[in-house]
Scaffold this motif. Sequence first.
Motif, PDB file in Angstrom:
ATOM      1  N   GLY A 136       0.851  -0.719   0.185  1.00  0.00           N
ATOM      2  CA  GLY A 136      -0.325  -0.228  -0.230  1.00  0.00           C
ATOM      3  C   GLY A 136       1.053   1.420   0.166  1.00  0.00           C
ATOM      4  N   ALA A 137       2.142   1.145   0.027  1.00  0.00           N
ATOM      5  CA  ALA A 137       3.116   2.730  -0.140  1.00  0.00           C
ATOM      6  C   ALA A 137       3.896   2.691  -0.859  1.00  0.00           C
ATOM      7  CB  ALA A 137       4.339   2.578   1.439  1.00  0.00           C
ATOM      8  N   VAL A 171      -5.434   3.419  -1.461  1.00  0.00           N
ATOM      9  CA  VAL A 171      -5.365   3.857  -0.297  1.00  0.00           C
ATOM     10  C   VAL A 171      -5.862   5.069   0.309  1.00  0.00           C
ATOM     11  CG1 VAL A 171      -3.845   4.245   2.282  1.00  0.00           C
ATOM     12  CG2 VAL A 171      -3.249   1.796   0.688  1.00  0.00           C
ATOM     13  N   VAL A 172      -5.411   6.431  -0.421  1.00  0.00           N
ATOM     14  CA  VAL A 172      -6.173   7.074  -1.282  1.00  0.00           C
ATOM     15  C   VAL A 172      -7.763   7.370  -0.687  1.00  0.00           C
ATOM     16  CG1 VAL A 172      -6.122   9.545  -2.252  1.00  0.00           C
ATOM     17  CG2 VAL A 172      -4.019   8.698  -1.241  1.00  0.00           C
ATOM     18  N   VAL A 209      -5.129  -0.512   5.526  1.00  0.00           N
ATOM     19  CA  VAL A 209      -4.394  -0.986   6.779  1.00  0.00           C
ATOM     20  C   VAL A 209      -3.878  -1.099   5.900  1.00  0.00           C
ATOM     21  CG1 VAL A 209      -4.026  -2.624   8.001  1.00  0.00           C
ATOM     22  CG2 VAL A 209      -6.236  -1.853   8.946  1.00  0.00           C
ATOM     23  N   ILE A 210      -2.241  -0.568   5.928  1.00  0.00           N
ATOM     24  CA  ILE A 210      -1.202  -0.683   4.646  1.00  0.00           C
ATOM     25  C   ILE A 210       0.141  -1.795   5.190  1.00  0.00           C
ATOM     26  CG2 ILE A 210       0.846   0.015   3.200  1.00  0.00           C
ATOM     27  CD1 ILE A 210      -0.786   2.671   3.775  1.00  0.00           C
ATOM     28  N   ILE A 211       0.357  -3.021   4.583  1.00  0.00           N
ATOM     29  CA  ILE A 211       1.394  -3.510   4.902  1.00  0.00           C
ATOM     30  C   ILE A 211       2.137  -3.539   3.788  1.00  0.00           C
ATOM     31  CG2 ILE A 211       0.351  -5.651   4.321  1.00  0.00           C
ATOM     32  CD1 ILE A 211       2.372  -7.005   6.683  1.00  0.00           C
ATOM     33  N   VAL A 257      -3.762   7.216   8.481  1.00  0.00           N
ATOM     34  CA  VAL A 257      -3.260   5.682   8.445  1.00  0.00           C
ATOM     35  C   VAL A 257      -2.801   4.628   8.924  1.00  0.00           C
ATOM     36  CG1 VAL A 257      -2.073   4.577   6.612  1.00  0.00           C
ATOM     37  CG2 VAL A 257      -3.129   7.016   6.018  1.00  0.00           C
ATOM     38  N   THR A 258      -3.068   3.595   9.280  1.00  0.00           N
ATOM     39  CA  THR A 258      -2.830   2.661   9.753  1.00  0.00           C
ATOM     40  C   THR A 258      -2.309   1.549   8.922  1.00  0.00           C
ATOM     41  OG1 THR A 258      -4.483   2.599  11.287  1.00  0.00           O
ATOM     42  CG2 THR A 258      -3.718   0.655  10.831  1.00  0.00           C
TER      43      THR A 258
END
Length: 346
Positions: free
Chosen positions: A11-12, A20-21, A31-33, A61-62
């Motif tokens: 997600g980055a 994500v946005v 939720v990002i990993i 952001v989580t």
Amino acid sequence: MANYTVLVTGGAGYVGSHVVVELLNQGYTPVIIDNFSNSIKGSGSKPEVLLRIERITGKQVTFYEGDIRDKPTLQNVFKKHSFTHVIHTAGMKAVGESIIMPIEYYNCNVGGTICLLEVMKEFSCYNIIFSSSATVYGPPDFLPIDETHHVGRGITNPYGKTKYFIEEILRDLTTADKNWNVVLLRYFNPVGSHKSGLIGENPQGIPQNLMPFVSQVAVGRRESVKVFGTDYDTPDGTGVRDYIHVLDLASGHVAAVNKASEGCGLKLYNLGSGKGYSVLDMIKAMEKASGKQIAYNLAGRREGDIASMYANATLAETELHWKAERGLDEMCEDLWRWQSSNPNGY
């Protein structure tokens, strides 16, 4: 609106951050990993991306740093959240690099997906949206290419094969276990960035895709673009591809989350603009957006390249109620806003 909690793997990264946005803007809880360890020629995810997503959306952001092949880390993330869906964008993605490093690509892309699916099953999360690719089609038998076209034949690189193999794994999974809802999104060529210019494509090393390279020439980081192949059966002799604005791509993922929520079983969709643009078209459009002259050199064809590839995306319009809204000028203007604001990336 249902309160969906969506794990976004990778997600980055370029596509993942825009997804994500869009999720945050639509009221979902992403939720990002991400492990921030893209391959040398990867999309260059950096911790800075998380701060910029928060600036764009005004929402926290989580985030978890971790590799999807690390099962205990994944299990810990799943224990902390009741995920309704997973959007799976993590993976190594450079075609040329995959030819040099096939084992690493199979390990990361296929092995990582299997680990993710095992943990999803363990925690009874059965909805997954997968970032596939138009590379699964191989050389096209007809154009525009639609979802009925055969896949898996003539794929020229391990990257494309990993996408095809993952599609087959997910297909077998839905056959074996009717709990699963899988949406395969076959991307064409994402271009552009968020309107803010805060997030965008951040290739490490020499860009492997055309438009990041072109934009780096425009901003002065590189001297010229090499145009491979000038004698294809296309209007100007250069290769023709389907480019889609990354914001349109992101909204396609949200539409896919909603489709999975209907209990759709297995679905697959092209996400493309349905239009083909040549390499020279793209260079001219970037010149217009940037106001810069972009030097290019003509060269012979590259092995494995094809003349033309563009999508028929009407199935996504019919079933997902989605279509690409942004044209070529907007793609290039937004790419230039990102590149000129961040000449060296993050």
